[in-house]
Design a protein around this motif. Sequence first.
Motif, PDB file in Angstrom:
ATOM      1  N   ALA A   1      -6.697   7.991   7.853  1.00  8.99           N
ATOM      2  CA  ALA A   1      -6.321   8.956   6.810  1.00  8.99           C
ATOM      3  C   ALA A   1      -5.003   8.566   6.151  1.00  8.99           C
ATOM      4  O   ALA A   1      -4.836   8.730   4.938  1.00  8.99           O
ATOM      5  N   LEU A   2      -4.078   8.041   6.943  1.00 10.18           N
ATOM      6  CA  LEU A   2      -2.792   7.622   6.389  1.00 10.18           C
ATOM      7  C   LEU A   2      -2.981   6.451   5.434  1.00 10.18           C
ATOM      8  O   LEU A   2      -2.366   6.402   4.358  1.00 10.18           O
TER       9      LEU A   2
ATOM     10  N   LYS B   1      -4.248   7.744   2.135  1.00  6.22           N
ATOM     11  CA  LYS B   1      -3.197   8.342   1.306  1.00  6.22           C
ATOM     12  C   LYS B   1      -2.363   7.284   0.606  1.00  6.22           C
ATOM     13  O   LYS B   1      -1.736   7.556  -0.420  1.00  6.22           O
TER      14      LYS B   1
ATOM     15  N   THR C   1      -8.677   2.265   1.095  1.00  4.03           N
ATOM     16  CA  THR C   1      -9.933   2.751   1.670  1.00  4.03           C
ATOM     17  C   THR C   1     -10.917   1.592   1.723  1.00  4.03           C
ATOM     18  O   THR C   1     -10.673   0.525   1.150  1.00  4.03           O
TER      19      THR C   1
ATOM     20  N   PRO D   1       3.893  14.369   0.087  1.00  8.10           N
ATOM     21  CA  PRO D   1       2.517  14.602   0.559  1.00  8.10           C
ATOM     22  C   PRO D   1       1.919  13.376   1.233  1.00  8.10           C
ATOM     23  O   PRO D   1       1.124  13.504   2.164  1.00  8.10           O
ATOM     24  N   ARG D   2       2.299  12.183   0.785  1.00  8.60           N
ATOM     25  CA  ARG D   2       1.747  10.951   1.373  1.00  8.60           C
ATOM     26  C   ARG D   2       2.188  10.738   2.810  1.00  8.60           C
ATOM     27  O   ARG D   2       1.605   9.926   3.526  1.00  8.60           O
TER      28      ARG D   2
ATOM     29  N   ASN E   1       1.850  12.743   5.103  1.00 13.72           N
ATOM     30  CA  ASN E   1       0.853  13.355   5.977  1.00 13.72           C
ATOM     31  C   ASN E   1       1.493  14.243   7.050  1.00 13.72           C
ATOM     32  O   ASN E   1       1.040  14.281   8.191  1.00 13.72           O
TER      33      ASN E   1
ATOM     34  N   GLU F   1       6.495   6.770   3.324  1.00 15.46           N
ATOM     35  CA  GLU F   1       6.321   5.683   2.359  1.00 15.46           C
ATOM     36  C   GLU F   1       7.654   5.211   1.783  1.00 15.46           C
ATOM     37  O   GLU F   1       7.740   4.156   1.167  1.00 15.46           O
TER      38      GLU F   1
END
Length: 444
Positions: A110-111, A114, A118, A321-322, A324, A286
């Motif tokens: 999931a990280l 973000k 993918t 938000p990134r 997580n 990040e």
Amino acid sequence: MSKGTAQMKPNYVKLVEDTPLPRMALCRQTFAATQIDDPRAAVAEAMQADCAGKIKPGMSIAITAGSRGLAKLPELLAAIVAEVRARGAHPFVVPAMGSHGGATAEGQTALLAKLGATEESLGCEIRSSMETDEIGVLDNGMSVRMDRHANAADGIILFNRIKPHTSFRAPNESGLAKMLSIGLGKQSGAETCHSRGIDNVGIFVAKMARMKLERCKVLFGIGTIENAYDGLAQVVALDSDGMLEAEAPYLQEAMRNMPRLPLGPLDAPSASGDLDVLVVDEIGKEFSGTGMDPNITHRFSSEKMQVHLHISRLVALGLSPRSNGNGNGAARADVITQRLEQDFDREAVYANAITSQVLKQSKIPMLMPCDRTAIQTAVKTCGAEDITKVRLLRIPNTLKLEYLYASEAMLPELRDRPGLEVVGDLQEMQFDAGLLRNPWPEGH
């Protein structure tokens, strides 16, 4: 408790709400920088080196992906995947994040998502697991662990940004050696590497990396160096043979490339000077492994780190938000906001802190209900002789320092500073329901 009582303003808020805030002006710093605009071409050129000839048709190749928001991460990973596939091999990506993502396989996938990485964007499978194999034991009895998916592959390509670490100094800090020793060690390996304290991490990063280079199927590494604008400046391929020695000069280059706050002499080896208040709009993984980069703020976890900059009060307003929910590093602030605390995921933060054994990273500083009261608290308590002339800087995060806001009292010294231009008029800090609204330039 009655409804009226529940909504009463706390007394501690009343103590700061009349504190005057300075007028601020937008400033722009200019740094010398090289910029790569075509990541795919840069990867292709780097992989023309002899080490890329180690990729043979039919091989399964594990490519590492970390938890940092390094410049052009999805594009660079996709380019490495494409180059591996073009040589007839079968690439897959392995999250190499130590304990990040809550120390779970799902959390690490999931990280990556973000960060824009993918299976669809990379063009290959992501194999995420916290399972490891022991590949050896150091002389002191430390187990050396390796991600099971990577260890089972026919070859491993390390990929990471090379940059100064936030908590220790060594010939190899954050980069390919650390990706190999800690990232691919997953939670158990990262915990072992940190088990003798943060001041010794650099020693064990090197020892574990050397053992893995000797015993595991590491083909080579792709390292990136970034410029002061958080942009891609260089892509290099380093062979597994002599990798640690080859990486060291690039670390020094990355250190020279780092941005800095406009304080102290320009020719100083590091930022130096004093500041009453620093306001950081966002912290997050990040931007730095510690949420706010201590190389910028000089608020280090280790007392052995050399400090040139003294910031009396540091305010953190929000969590990216990134990140997580990983609010690791909020503890470095003196004051934070309620909205940051609400986004603070203890599961993610505590897993990170326990693994690194830097427990103070998980603490919550003084909590104020909004941006305005948080900044007012810092100004009121900063110790300035005259708080109406407070020396205050505001930055978006510790990664992007091209634009910043400076208080009126700082403008005389900044106007004469080479490489800095005051680009905005003085204006009052503007708040909407307590949230700071003075905008940053578009795209910053």
